[in-house]
Design a protein around this motif. Sequence first.
Motif, PDB file in Angstrom:
ATOM      1  N   ASP A   1       0.825  -1.219   0.000  1.00 59.40           N
ATOM      2  CA  ASP A   1       0.000   0.000   0.000  1.00 59.40           C
ATOM      3  C   ASP A   1       0.855   1.265   0.000  1.00 59.40           C
ATOM      4  O   ASP A   1       0.378   2.341  -0.338  1.00 59.40           O
ATOM      5  CB  ASP A   1      -0.954   0.018   1.190  1.00 59.40           C
TER       6      ASP A   1
ATOM      7  N   SER B   1       1.367   3.557  -3.350  1.00 55.35           N
ATOM      8  CA  SER B   1       0.363   4.496  -3.842  1.00 55.35           C
ATOM      9  C   SER B   1       0.989   5.855  -4.101  1.00 55.35           C
ATOM     10  O   SER B   1       1.877   6.300  -3.364  1.00 55.35           O
ATOM     11  CB  SER B   1      -0.769   4.636  -2.820  1.00 55.35           C
ATOM     12  N   GLN B   2       0.518   6.552  -5.127  1.00 55.92           N
ATOM     13  CA  GLN B   2       1.000   7.888  -5.451  1.00 55.92           C
ATOM     14  C   GLN B   2       0.630   8.913  -4.379  1.00 55.92           C
ATOM     15  O   GLN B   2       1.237   9.975  -4.303  1.00 55.92           O
ATOM     16  CB  GLN B   2       0.438   8.349  -6.805  1.00 55.92           C
ATOM     17  N   GLN B   3      -0.357   8.591  -3.552  1.00 54.49           N
ATOM     18  CA  GLN B   3      -0.803   9.526  -2.519  1.00 54.49           C
ATOM     19  C   GLN B   3      -0.034   9.374  -1.209  1.00 54.49           C
ATOM     20  O   GLN B   3      -0.268  10.106  -0.265  1.00 54.49           O
ATOM     21  CB  GLN B   3      -2.299   9.337  -2.231  1.00 54.49           C
TER      22      GLN B   3
ATOM     23  N   GLU C   1      -0.745   9.814   3.973  1.00 57.69           N
ATOM     24  CA  GLU C   1      -1.562   9.655   2.768  1.00 57.69           C
ATOM     25  C   GLU C   1      -2.401  10.908   2.593  1.00 57.69           C
ATOM     26  O   GLU C   1      -3.039  11.372   3.539  1.00 57.69           O
ATOM     27  CB  GLU C   1      -2.472   8.435   2.896  1.00 57.69           C
TER      28      GLU C   1
END
Length: 97
Positions: free
Chosen positions: A40, A43-45, A60
């Motif tokens: 997880d 993720s780009q976030q 995030e």
Amino acid sequence: MEQYFLQVQTIVSRLRFPQVNHPRPWDFTTFHSRFTHPSDLLSQQVTLYCVTSTHAHMVETPADINVYSSKTSPFMKRAQFQHAKKVMVISLRHFYR
């Protein structure tokens, strides 16, 4: 087979933004939400917020927020602090893998 767990924490409140200090894990008041797989983190976030002697702390942010852009904030750490929705914590041993 060794298990790797990433702790996901929900942010309840933010403390005063550290103007001079580097980001710290206690900048946020959080509660444990769940454990998840370290994939997880891809993720780009999710961006690295700070590192302690034992853990790496990531935040995030929403998909529509670009923490790298100076239009969001002049400093990335301020954008992360203002827009973080969750904190993700993993031990350095597992983070390096």
